[in-house]
Design a protein around this motif. Structure first.
Motif, mmCIF file in Angstrom:
data_model
loop_
_atom_site.group_PDB
_atom_site.id
_atom_site.type_symbol
_atom_site.label_atom_id
_atom_site.label_comp_id
_atom_site.label_asym_id
_atom_site.label_seq_id
_atom_site.Cartn_x
_atom_site.Cartn_y
_atom_site.Cartn_z
ATOM 1 N N ALA A 119 -7.903 -8.928 -23.745
ATOM 2 C CA ALA A 119 -7.542 -7.576 -23.303
ATOM 3 C C ALA A 119 -7.727 -6.561 -24.423
ATOM 4 C CB ALA A 119 -6.097 -7.561 -22.816
ATOM 5 N N GLY A 120 -7.676 -7.036 -25.670
ATOM 6 C CA GLY A 120 -7.765 -6.133 -26.804
ATOM 7 C C GLY A 120 -6.563 -5.220 -26.916
ATOM 8 N N SER A 121 -5.411 -5.701 -26.381
ATOM 9 C CA SER A 121 -4.242 -4.834 -26.293
ATOM 10 C C SER A 121 -2.982 -5.645 -26.061
ATOM 11 C CB SER A 121 -4.420 -3.842 -25.133
ATOM 12 O OG SER A 121 -3.244 -3.098 -24.893
ATOM 13 N N PHE A 122 -1.844 -5.016 -26.353
ATOM 14 C CA PHE A 122 -0.532 -5.574 -26.023
ATOM 15 C C PHE A 122 -0.231 -5.430 -24.542
ATOM 16 C CE2 PHE A 122 -0.130 -1.136 -27.228
ATOM 17 C CZ PHE A 122 0.558 -0.598 -26.156
ATOM 18 N N ASP A 123 -0.978 -4.587 -23.837
ATOM 19 C CA ASP A 123 -0.711 -4.257 -22.432
ATOM 20 C C ASP A 123 -1.742 -4.944 -21.547
ATOM 21 O OD1 ASP A 123 -0.066 -3.194 -19.997
ATOM 22 O OD2 ASP A 123 -0.335 -1.093 -20.581
ATOM 23 N N LEU A 124 -1.288 -5.918 -20.760
ATOM 24 C CA LEU A 124 -2.197 -6.656 -19.875
ATOM 25 C C LEU A 124 -2.338 -6.008 -18.509
ATOM 26 C CD1 LEU A 124 -1.424 -10.406 -20.635
ATOM 27 C CD2 LEU A 124 -2.886 -8.791 -21.847
ATOM 28 N N GLY A 125 -1.568 -4.933 -18.260
ATOM 29 C CA GLY A 125 -1.672 -4.259 -16.972
ATOM 30 C C GLY A 125 -1.023 -5.034 -15.847
ATOM 31 N N ALA A 126 -1.124 -4.500 -14.645
ATOM 32 C CA ALA A 126 -0.501 -5.113 -13.469
ATOM 33 C C ALA A 126 -1.386 -6.213 -12.892
ATOM 34 C CB ALA A 126 -0.224 -4.067 -12.411
ATOM 35 N N LYS A 127 -0.753 -7.237 -12.318
ATOM 36 C CA LYS A 127 -1.505 -8.292 -11.637
ATOM 37 C C LYS A 127 -1.971 -7.839 -10.259
ATOM 38 C CE LYS A 127 1.861 -11.228 -11.994
ATOM 39 N NZ LYS A 127 2.727 -12.425 -11.891
ATOM 40 N N GLY A 128 -1.106 -7.081 -9.588
ATOM 41 C CA GLY A 128 -1.385 -6.701 -8.211
ATOM 42 C C GLY A 128 -1.955 -5.296 -8.106
ATOM 43 N N GLU A 129 -2.264 -4.915 -6.876
ATOM 44 C CA GLU A 129 -2.726 -3.560 -6.578
ATOM 45 C C GLU A 129 -1.991 -3.051 -5.352
ATOM 46 O OE1 GLU A 129 -6.665 -4.944 -4.008
ATOM 47 O OE2 GLU A 129 -6.888 -4.206 -6.060
ATOM 48 N N ARG A 130 -2.028 -1.758 -5.134
ATOM 49 C CA ARG A 130 -1.287 -1.197 -3.997
ATOM 50 C C ARG A 130 -1.932 -1.622 -2.685
ATOM 51 N NH1 ARG A 130 0.048 4.958 -4.330
ATOM 52 N NH2 ARG A 130 1.964 4.224 -5.332
ATOM 53 N N ILE A 131 -1.114 -2.180 -1.826
ATOM 54 C CA ILE A 131 -1.533 -2.604 -0.493
ATOM 55 C C ILE A 131 -0.834 -1.775 0.573
ATOM 56 C CG2 ILE A 131 -1.559 -4.543 1.137
ATOM 57 C CD1 ILE A 131 -1.556 -6.444 -1.273
ATOM 58 N N GLU A 132 0.445 -1.496 0.355
ATOM 59 C CA GLU A 132 1.272 -0.829 1.360
ATOM 60 C C GLU A 132 1.091 0.690 1.325
ATOM 61 O OE1 GLU A 132 2.913 -2.696 3.517
ATOM 62 O OE2 GLU A 132 2.199 -4.476 2.453
ATOM 63 N N ASP A 133 1.320 1.298 2.468
ATOM 64 C CA ASP A 133 1.205 2.749 2.635
ATOM 65 C C ASP A 133 2.508 3.423 2.208
ATOM 66 O OD1 ASP A 133 0.890 5.363 3.434
ATOM 67 O OD2 ASP A 133 0.503 4.907 5.547
ATOM 68 N N PRO A 134 2.477 4.292 1.200
ATOM 69 C CA PRO A 134 3.711 4.940 0.752
ATOM 70 C C PRO A 134 4.418 5.723 1.859
ATOM 71 C CG PRO A 134 1.932 5.319 -0.814
ATOM 72 C CD PRO A 134 1.319 4.672 0.383
ATOM 73 N N ALA A 135 3.657 6.253 2.810
ATOM 74 C CA ALA A 135 4.256 7.036 3.893
ATOM 75 C C ALA A 135 5.154 6.187 4.785
ATOM 76 C CB ALA A 135 3.157 7.695 4.735
ATOM 77 N N GLU A 136 4.940 4.863 4.766
ATOM 78 C CA GLU A 136 5.749 3.963 5.575
ATOM 79 C C GLU A 136 6.970 3.444 4.820
ATOM 80 O OE1 GLU A 136 5.297 3.313 8.805
ATOM 81 O OE2 GLU A 136 3.722 4.857 8.653
ATOM 82 N N TRP A 137 7.107 3.881 3.558
ATOM 83 C CA TRP A 137 8.215 3.394 2.737
ATOM 84 C C TRP A 137 8.937 4.555 2.056
ATOM 85 C CZ3 TRP A 137 9.900 -1.594 2.831
ATOM 86 C CH2 TRP A 137 9.060 -2.526 3.445
ATOM 87 N N THR A 138 9.213 5.579 2.834
ATOM 88 C CA THR A 138 10.061 6.671 2.361
ATOM 89 C C THR A 138 11.513 6.186 2.354
ATOM 90 O OG1 THR A 138 10.412 7.503 4.596
ATOM 91 C CG2 THR A 138 8.497 8.358 3.384
#
Length: 431
Positions: free
Chosen positions: A389-408
């Motif tokens: 990675a060349g960094s201390f930060d490996l980032g997130a494993k996942g990605e956004r799947i769900e719709d934010p509008a459905e999780w207010t």
């Protein structure tokens, strides 16, 4: 102590140069301790596969030292942690959430160890909405003190409040840090977590761009002594992890002490668990209390712990501890409260006795990591991940799947109200 064969490799030196998060580099600018994000530990286990590492609840300096030595013997990446109940504002341990990184840094540099270590604030409990204001001030102080990973545990509250608390507090945790969430309090066989509850929490977080590294479940185990022998439900754990697979969250196994090695091997091999918390077993081993092969304390006919002469702490001090506990009305798992009043007393013992306390923990941890958790060799995998990675930060494993509008917030409350849940009995289930 047996001499540890520690030879810093070029890969370690490169990882040390780039792999320490900014808070750690600022605190310990001249250190050779590879203190890393919890993300690094999780990914190392996933890359090796069918393994998990020990997350050691460092209730005393003896446990911390022994665990680090044991991990070095196993060449394993490891987590050192302390729960809010153990080492928070109302601590019952000398080691706490603000000085754990200092303990680890000092010991690793003293011994010249090369294992990657994450510093985890475990069970950062939010038990009611009124706890949120204090958490927003306190959580940043933990990272300023060297914490590199945290478990936001709002599982004491209803599902909608649990999710909303995690969403609200995520901004107070650095994006590079390890992140754990929890569904269902650890209550043994009561109030077991379900796939629906876990999906509700993880989907809601995902919709808000939050990708936990770990989720902890109530999958049938308990904190402290494993009295009933039923322990972790492997099938339930596997079912929940399979349901969560699209979100790439790993499992954190709580209440490991006293579970059979066969069950723990199944958790490592058959589920997505990469982190297994061990607290009580290591405390008892360091004291020289008689335990079975799984680290569960043995009791005499009167229900009292059995102190083995010639092991652990000095027998005379043990008698003082028992008398103190009796005076306080403490028994069983409440012996954990002896850590704070007796830590300095134990540090004043002879070198020989201090060493045998540490050695007992080292042997237990090295065997667990190698023979049961299969985490041996993961230190080098962690170096690879950092260097790739060349960094201390490996980032997130996942990605956004769900719709934010459905999780207010409104829809979160509606979804929670429609779920059929059984949270089990009320009570104090802190570790």
């Amino acid at each position: 102590m047996p001499k540890l064969d520690v030879k810093p490799t070029p890969e370690f030196k490169k990882a040390l140069e780039i792999g320490r998060p900014p808070n750690v580099a600022t605190l310990f600018p001249n250190s050779s301790a590879l203190i890393v994000s919890g993300k690094v530990i999780d990914r190392a286990m996933l890359r090796k596969g069918k393994c998990m590492t020990i997350a050691v609840n460092g209730r005393s300096s003896f446990v911390v030292r022994g665990a680090l030595r044991g991990a070095q013997r196993a060449n394993a990446a490891i987590v050192l942690e302390i729960a809010r109940s153990e080492g928070g504002a109302n601590a019952y341990c000398h080691v706490n959430m603000w000085n754990l990184a200092q303990h680890v840094n000092q010991i690793v540099n003293e011994l010249g160890l090369t294992i990657p270590v994450a510093i985890h604030a475990d069970h950062y409990g939010i038990k009611k909405p009124e706890d949120m204001a204090g958490a927003k001030a306190e959580i940043p102080s933990l990272f300023e003190s060297g914490v590199t990973s945290i478990a936001i545990d709002a599982s004491h509250m209803p599902d909608d409040q649990n999710l909303l608390a995690n969403i609200e507090l995520r901004d107070y945790v650095p994006s590079w840090a390890g992140y754990e969430t929890e569904v269902g309090e650890i209550k043994g066989k009561a109030g077991l977590s379900t796939p629906a509850e876990a999906l509700f929490l993880i989907k809601g977080l995902n919709a808000h761009g939050i990708h936990p590294d770990w989720i902890a479940l109530n999958n049938g185990t308990t904190h402290g002594l494993e009295a009933e022998g039923e322990g972790i439900q492997v099938g339930l754990t596997r079912e929940i992890h399979e349901a969560l697979a699209p979100y790439k969250v790993s499992g954190a196994q709580h209440g490991t002490s006293g579970n059979s090695y066969e069950r723990l091997k199944q958790i490592a091999e058959q589920t997505r668990t990469t982190k297994a918390n061990v607290a009580t077993a290591l405390q008892m081993v360091s004291w020289g209390v008689k335990v079975n092969e799984y680290g569960n304390a043995q009791l005499d006919a009167d229900g009292k712990f059995i102190k083995e002469s010639g092991k652990g702490l000095d027998d005379e001090i043990w008698n003082e501890m028992v008398a103190y506990a009796d005076k306080q009305g403490w028994s069983g798992g409440n012996y954990k409260k002896l850590n704070l009043p007796f830590e300095c007393r134990l540090l004043g013992q002879s070198r020989e006795i201090r060493e045998r306390m540490v050695q007992g923990v080292e042997d237990f941890v090295a065997s667990l990591l190698t023979d049961v958790f299969h985490a041996d060799g993961t230190a080098e995998i962690a170096y690879e991940l950092i260097n790739e990675a060349g960094s201390f930060d490996l980032g997130a494993k996942g990605e956004r799947i769900e719709d934010p509008a459905e999780w207010t917030p409104e829809k979160i409350r509606e979804r929670a109200a429609a779920m059929d849940t059984d949270k089990g009995p009320e009570g104090d289930f802190d570790d």
